[in-house]
Design an enzyme around this catalytic site. Structure first.
Site, PDB file in Angstrom:
ATOM      1  N   ASP A   1      61.425  41.965  39.059  1.00 41.26           N
ATOM      2  CA  ASP A   1      62.740  41.248  39.886  1.00 41.26           C
ATOM      3  C   ASP A   1      62.098  39.846  39.269  1.00 41.26           C
ATOM      4  OD1 ASP A   1      63.371  43.653  41.374  1.00 41.26           O
ATOM      5  OD2 ASP A   1      61.453  43.226  42.217  1.00 41.26           O
TER       6      ASP A   1
ATOM      7  N   HIS B   1      52.674  44.423  43.023  1.00 39.12           N
ATOM      8  CA  HIS B   1      52.833  45.558  42.346  1.00 39.12           C
ATOM      9  C   HIS B   1      51.853  46.558  42.688  1.00 39.12           C
ATOM     10  CE1 HIS B   1      55.104  48.880  40.714  1.00 39.12           C
ATOM     11  NE2 HIS B   1      56.130  47.834  40.555  1.00 39.12           N
TER      12      HIS B   1
HETATM   13  C1  LIG Z   1      55.066  44.388  46.062  1.00 44.80           C
HETATM   14  C2  LIG Z   1      54.532  44.467  46.931  1.00 44.80           C
HETATM   15  C3  LIG Z   1      55.201  44.802  48.367  1.00 44.80           C
HETATM   16  C4  LIG Z   1      52.652  45.429  46.997  1.00 44.80           C
HETATM   17  O1  LIG Z   1      52.059  45.582  48.246  1.00 44.80           O
HETATM   18  P1  LIG Z   1      51.078  46.397  48.373  1.00 44.80           P
HETATM   19  O2  LIG Z   1      50.296  46.509  47.555  1.00 44.80           O
HETATM   20  O3  LIG Z   1      51.655  46.835  49.561  1.00 44.80           O
HETATM   21  O4  LIG Z   1      50.095  44.745  48.422  1.00 44.80           O
HETATM   22  P2  LIG Z   1      49.687  44.137  49.783  1.00 44.80           P
HETATM   23  O5  LIG Z   1      50.840  43.781  50.336  1.00 44.80           O
HETATM   24  O6  LIG Z   1      48.514  44.973  50.681  1.00 44.80           O
HETATM   25  O7  LIG Z   1      48.613  42.839  49.297  1.00 44.80           O
HETATM   26  C5  LIG Z   1      47.812  43.139  48.968  1.00 44.80           C
HETATM   27  C6  LIG Z   1      47.473  41.997  49.335  1.00 44.80           C
HETATM   28  O8  LIG Z   1      48.349  40.631  48.162  1.00 44.80           O
HETATM   29  C7  LIG Z   1      48.657  39.544  48.316  1.00 44.80           C
HETATM   30  N1  LIG Z   1      49.904  39.449  48.022  1.00 44.80           N
HETATM   31  C8  LIG Z   1      50.475  40.881  47.589  1.00 44.80           C
HETATM   32  N2  LIG Z   1      52.051  40.594  46.589  1.00 44.80           N
HETATM   33  C9  LIG Z   1      51.708  38.605  47.268  1.00 44.80           C
HETATM   34  C10 LIG Z   1      52.939  37.879  46.957  1.00 44.80           C
HETATM   35  N3  LIG Z   1      53.882  38.347  46.431  1.00 44.80           N
HETATM   36  N4  LIG Z   1      52.388  36.590  46.954  1.00 44.80           N
HETATM   37  C11 LIG Z   1      51.152  36.764  46.879  1.00 44.80           C
HETATM   38  N5  LIG Z   1      50.263  37.180  48.061  1.00 44.80           N
HETATM   39  C12 LIG Z   1      50.688  38.507  47.804  1.00 44.80           C
HETATM   40  C13 LIG Z   1      48.570  40.505  50.450  1.00 44.80           C
HETATM   41  O9  LIG Z   1      49.214  39.289  50.705  1.00 44.80           O
HETATM   42  C14 LIG Z   1      47.509  41.801  50.662  1.00 44.80           C
HETATM   43  O10 LIG Z   1      46.070  40.225  51.072  1.00 44.80           O
HETATM   44  P3  LIG Z   1      45.328  40.799  51.204  1.00 44.80           P
HETATM   45  O11 LIG Z   1      44.443  41.118  50.616  1.00 44.80           O
HETATM   46  O12 LIG Z   1      44.200  39.205  51.896  1.00 44.80           O
HETATM   47  O13 LIG Z   1      45.371  40.984  52.708  1.00 44.80           O
HETATM   48  C15 LIG Z   1      53.115  42.732  47.307  1.00 44.80           C
HETATM   49  O14 LIG Z   1      53.088  42.700  46.289  1.00 44.80           O
HETATM   50  C16 LIG Z   1      55.040  41.964  48.148  1.00 44.80           C
HETATM   51  O15 LIG Z   1      55.132  41.984  48.470  1.00 44.80           O
HETATM   52  N6  LIG Z   1      55.658  41.359  46.281  1.00 44.80           N
HETATM   53  C17 LIG Z   1      56.628  40.857  46.388  1.00 44.80           C
HETATM   54  C18 LIG Z   1      58.058  40.916  47.086  1.00 44.80           C
HETATM   55  C19 LIG Z   1      58.039  41.388  45.153  1.00 44.80           C
HETATM   56  O16 LIG Z   1      58.418  41.030  44.731  1.00 44.80           O
HETATM   57  N7  LIG Z   1      59.161  42.811  45.770  1.00 44.80           N
HETATM   58  C20 LIG Z   1      58.880  43.614  44.324  1.00 44.80           C
HETATM   59  C21 LIG Z   1      58.115  44.502  44.220  1.00 44.80           C
HETATM   60  S1  LIG Z   1      59.013  45.512  42.178  1.00 44.80           S
END
Ligand SMILES: CC(C)(COP(=O)(O)OP(=O)(O)OC[C@H]1O[C@@H](n2cnc3c(N)ncnc32)[C@H](O)[C@@H]1OP(=O)(O)O)[C@@H](O)C(=O)NCCC(=O)NCCS
Length: 377
Positions: free
Chosen positions: A314, A263
């Site tokens: 979720d 998140h």
């Molecule tokens: C929610 C979400 C979009 C937040 O994204 P964000 O704040 O932009 O975080 P980032 O995508 O930049 O992630 C930071 C790091 O954690 C990792 N990461 C974040 N969520 C992850 C997940 N669900 N699974 C694996 N790795 C994850 C990223 O790959 C990134 O890794 P790095 O530092 O090695 O590059 C992200 O956690 C995600 O894609 N989650 C899965 C989808 C989801 O459940 N969405 C519902 C949100 S309520």
């Protein structure tokens, strides 16, 4: 004054950027408040209608106000022949989020106060949108099963009426109570992507229907509400508790984003997930199929062995819905039913003190190129 240097890179995903002031909800790591009420108070005790009223009106309703609000919601439930016609002519294979977005967008063409962005008119529109969303989804769920949609029951509250319209007497006994809590937990969440999309649209002085349609578009994505449906797809791919370690290992090797994990704001815990986890744990006891909850628990342990990610709203919402008999690909649309009240509150807040939302971009392309006729390029 020396001119301030432009940042070398734009903040990716607007992380850390405060995009608006709001008095609707406060989201901090581990805490979520709606208008000053902690969701730990609201989720186990309130009715969704009370929470929708709170978001739209700034305070919880007194008994008479709640009764009047519920009556207004009940009166706004019916779908016109035009909207029913769209639902009937939509493919049964269509994605529920596409159906919701299309029918909500179409409903604007029948809205008598569509262009009126004054507070009173927007309040009435918020009631109509909040009332219709579950009715649209329930009717579509019936049509998908080849059944005739049933009329709303004015004697039932928001969650109970949705349950009856979607499942009739086949509904799980716990469904109205569980869905009521789910709708509350999904109702509002600060400057999340779909709310931001709705506010950007509202800030052009477009109407509430256009704004909510934008919100529905953004909610669909797998990084936002689409993660509810994504969680079920992942759990089916894993298939059993025994497969969890290999699935997680391969996932990290391939930089897979595990749906339901991670998140932007909650770094330690998502305060909504404990309620949903407890629903999923309870509901699995009377579930005959794949033990999804057991797989989830093993996944949480295994993912966190590699790297800490909190599970988000979720994750257990997905299995809660599945255990209630809601098809896996409909989870995100259940999320939308709860969130509509939050979107409407944000549209009203935006219109109440509006300025066009128009950020800048950091141009990183070439400059000074010269045009030449196509034949000589
Ligand atoms: C929610 C979400 C979009 C937040 O994204 P964000 O704040 O932009 O975080 P980032 O995508 O930049 O992630 C930071 C790091 O954690 C990792 N990461 C974040 N969520 C992850 C997940 N669900 N699974 C694996 N790795 C994850 C990223 O790959 C990134 O890794 P790095 O530092 O090695 O590059 C992200 O956690 C995600 O894609 N989650 C899965 C989808 C989801 O459940 N969405 C519902 C949100 S309520």
């Amino acid at each position: 004054m020396p001119e301030e240097a432009a940042p070398a890179v734009a903040p990716q995903g607007l992380e850390g950027v405060v995009a608006a002031s709001t008095s609707i909800s406060s989201v901090q790591d581990g805490f979520l408040q709606y208008r000053g009420y902690n969701i730990d108070e609201l989720a186990p005790n309130a009715e969704y209608e009370e929470v929708a009223y709170l978001l739209l009106n700034n305070e919880l309703p007194k008994a008479a106000e709640l009764a009047a609000f519920k009556k207004q919601l009940v009166e706004a439930r019916a779908l016109s022949p035009y909207l029913m016609g769209i639902l009937r002519s939509t493919s049964r294979k269509a994605q529920a989020m596409d159906v919701l977005r299309t029918v909500i967008s179409a409903s604007s063409t029948e809205e008598p106060e569509e262009a009126d962005n004054a507070r009173d008119a927007e309040y009435r529109k918020a009631i109509r949108l909040t009332a219709k969303m579950p009715v649209i989804l329930a009717a579509f769920m019936r049509l998908q099963k080849g059944e005739e949609p049933v009329a709303p029951d004015p004697s039932l509250g928001h969650a109970a009426n949705f349950t009856r319209m979607a499942f009739g007497d086949k509904a799980a006994a716990l469904a109205p109570r569980v869905l009521n809590t789910c709708f509350i937990l999904q109702a509002e969440h600060g400057m999340n992507a779909s709310t931001f999309a709705a506010r950007i649209t509202a800030a052009t002085l477009a109407d509430m229907y256009a704004s909510v349609t934008s919100g529905l578009g953004a909610l669909k994505g797998p990084l936002h509400g689409g993660a509810t449906d994504g969680t079920m797809i992942m759990l089916d791919q894993v298939g059993s508790v025994a497969n969890v370690p290999a699935f997680v290992k391969k996932g990290f090797e391939n930089k897979y984003k595990f749906p339901g994990f991670g998140h932007r704001v909650y770094r330690t815990v998502d305060p909504r997930s404990k309620f949903l986890r407890s629903f999923a744990a309870d509901l699995q006891k009377s579930w005959k199929g794949t033990p999804y909850y057991d797989i989830q628990e093993a996944l949480v342990e295994e993912v966190n062995r590699h790297r800490h990610f909190p599970v988000n709203v979720d994750y257990y919402a997905a299995t809660t819905y599945t255990f209630l008999g809601i098809p896996a690909e409909l989870g995100t649309s259940i999320f939308a039913i709860g969130r509509v009240a939050g979107w409407c509150a944000h549209v009203m807040e935006q219109h109440g003190d509006n300025r066009l939302i128009r950020p800048e971009s950091l141009y990183t392309g070439p400059t000074g190129k010269k045009w030449a006729p196509a034949a000589s390029r």
